[in-house]
Enzyme design. Sequence first.
Site, PDB file in Angstrom:
ATOM      1  N   ASP A  26       5.655  -6.165 -12.061  1.00  0.00           N
ATOM      2  CA  ASP A  26       6.046  -5.215 -11.024  1.00  0.00           C
ATOM      3  C   ASP A  26       5.726  -3.790 -11.459  1.00  0.00           C
ATOM      4  OD1 ASP A  26       7.565  -4.944  -8.424  1.00  0.00           O
ATOM      5  OD2 ASP A  26       8.810  -3.654  -9.690  1.00  0.00           O
ATOM      6  N   GLU A  74       0.822  -5.848 -10.231  1.00  0.00           N
ATOM      7  CA  GLU A  74       1.207  -5.433  -8.879  1.00  0.00           C
ATOM      8  C   GLU A  74       1.208  -3.906  -8.867  1.00  0.00           C
ATOM      9  OE1 GLU A  74       4.252  -4.076  -5.861  1.00  0.00           O
ATOM     10  OE2 GLU A  74       4.382  -3.953  -8.040  1.00  0.00           O
TER      11      GLU A  74
END
Length: 663
Positions: free
Chosen positions: A394, A423
């Site tokens: 993330d 990401e």
Amino acid sequence: MAGRIGLTDITPTVAGGRYPAKAVVGRPIDVGATVFREGHDAVAANVVFQPAPVAGRPRARAQRSSLNIMTPGVPGTDHFSATVTPDAPGMWNLVIEAWSDPLETWRHAVEVKIAAGQNADELANDLEVGARLLEKIARRPRNPLAPTLKTAIAALRNTGYSVADRVAPALEPSTWQALRADPIRELVTRSAPQQIWVDRPLAEFASWYEFFPRSVGAIVDDAGRPVRHGTFADAVTALPRIAAMDFDVVYLPPIHPIGEVNRKGRNNSVDCEPGDVGSPWAIGSAAGGHDAIHPELGTIDDFDAFVTAAREQGLEVALDLALQCAPDHPWVREHPEWFTTRPDGSIAYAENPPKKYQDIYPLNFDNDPAGLYAEVLRVVQYWISHGVTIFRVDNPHTKPINFWEWLIAKVHTENPEVIFLAEAFTKPAMMHELGRVGFTQSYTYFTWRTGKDEIADYGVELVEAADYMRPNFFVNTPDILHASLQYGGPAMFAIRAVLASTLSPLWGVYSGYELFEHVAVRPGSEEYLDSEKYQLRPRDFDHPAGGTLEPFIGQLNRIRREHPALQQMKGLWFHEISSPNLLCYSRRDQQTGDTILVVVSLVSEGTQWGETNLFLPALGYDWGETFIVHDLVGGGLYVWGERNTVILDPSKQAAHIFAVRRP
């Protein structure tokens, strides 16, 4: 400093050799170099490709037992090429050896002089040079070619033969082929090792499915408030449906305890009401941190059972690695130095203006890098020990680049099978650099590329970066619901699925896409209404009120598995088609010749018509040839050539996906 033999333009190379290029086990790697020298003597080159040595381990064997001779390219370019194929994951070293080629120099000189009519006396020195070169080879220990070479040597020195007969045995095709396989190499010049990181095939080709375990089996009341929280045992029941759609990876958002302090309410409200479950990305509470399981999901044994069940369905589990903390995460109390303190003494929470994340504290990697680095490595290794070998990371662009380079290299030292997906929706330079420093795969801007030209331009850009950046095309995510899906209807969901699954060998779907979930929290927002990030979202996949895209998604994944052309980023070509609402492109696997041609509508309403202007060499055909196309979506066989009429009604069929073959 220049070498004795000119050696430049080595490929693949990334950032001048600063970072490794990427490859996968079993897929050939195209190697190239420019090789030259002064004068007219011939040069040649070969490739040495072998696993890189690892400290404390026996040196790995070389991949080849004989020279991997490179093939010269178009005369005048000085370009040489070869292919090598890695057979194990890990770091490999690639070295180009360039050398003066006396055998080829001799052959060329003799053939040219004979063609010019020179006699035996004029060729005396040349013939003797050839004999001495062959003697050098014949003296090699245990040389099976020695008897043949002795005959050729005798012929070269036999003044009773014609010039043509004296040369013929040495240049006999099978003899010459054997000589070229193990030539005389002089003035050998070696390149610096070019590193290539080799992943397992799933790193390059896979279909991902994202879902929240807590929503499976959950029960909510009429107001959307939780009555029952889903568990890992419930989540196991979702796996057969996902496997039936031929996905490869199930990706789970964070499964750790969720913070109580500043917990967000439904639809990202700052007011948390009793029973609100909070965001899984607000990690940590009194129940533990990044190495703990949210108590309502179950125990670590329940997680292990889920991983085992996934494997039995042919699925691998990807886990979210979100390096951030809720205010009540144990690290906040035990290591305040890992966070940023504001002038008023409070710890800074995360912000991405205008968005605020009061329930999340970002980590500061500069105050105690040694301590924080070691702790993150420990966490990753803990989940690896529980069967997780894929991590979706993330927001990696909010952490230092050198940290990721260190962490990924450390993990890969013992676990080269581990895959890291970045990401990162951020500046292109950062996205590309994350790929260079080691991330296996990368999220992309695909979600926002909807026009004909911008899709084609972006596809070309990603092909050019394919040696280090592998794009994963997610059609949606829990916090990205593009306007095209909000207003395009079911046909647009099919269109975007076709584009994602055939433009990239890696693609992903977030749960609910197959049910055409499309309502945003407010006009102009890309956030879902009743976002699953903040509340439980049980779904009825067995009796979908608005229909389902499941059969079509499964069909796309099966087409991908059956066609090597769709399993790598390279081989993409965009063709001309007259309609602005139709996109035409092909993919071709050079090794197998497998070729796929796609014509897809970019709009979801109205019948679309266009005429193709195909670049036939990209399909493996010469100009003027015709071929058979088999529509893998709608069925039917057609004879096509350069120009063809295409009609698509996206409400019935979003695209033609043609398998191309000869009549």
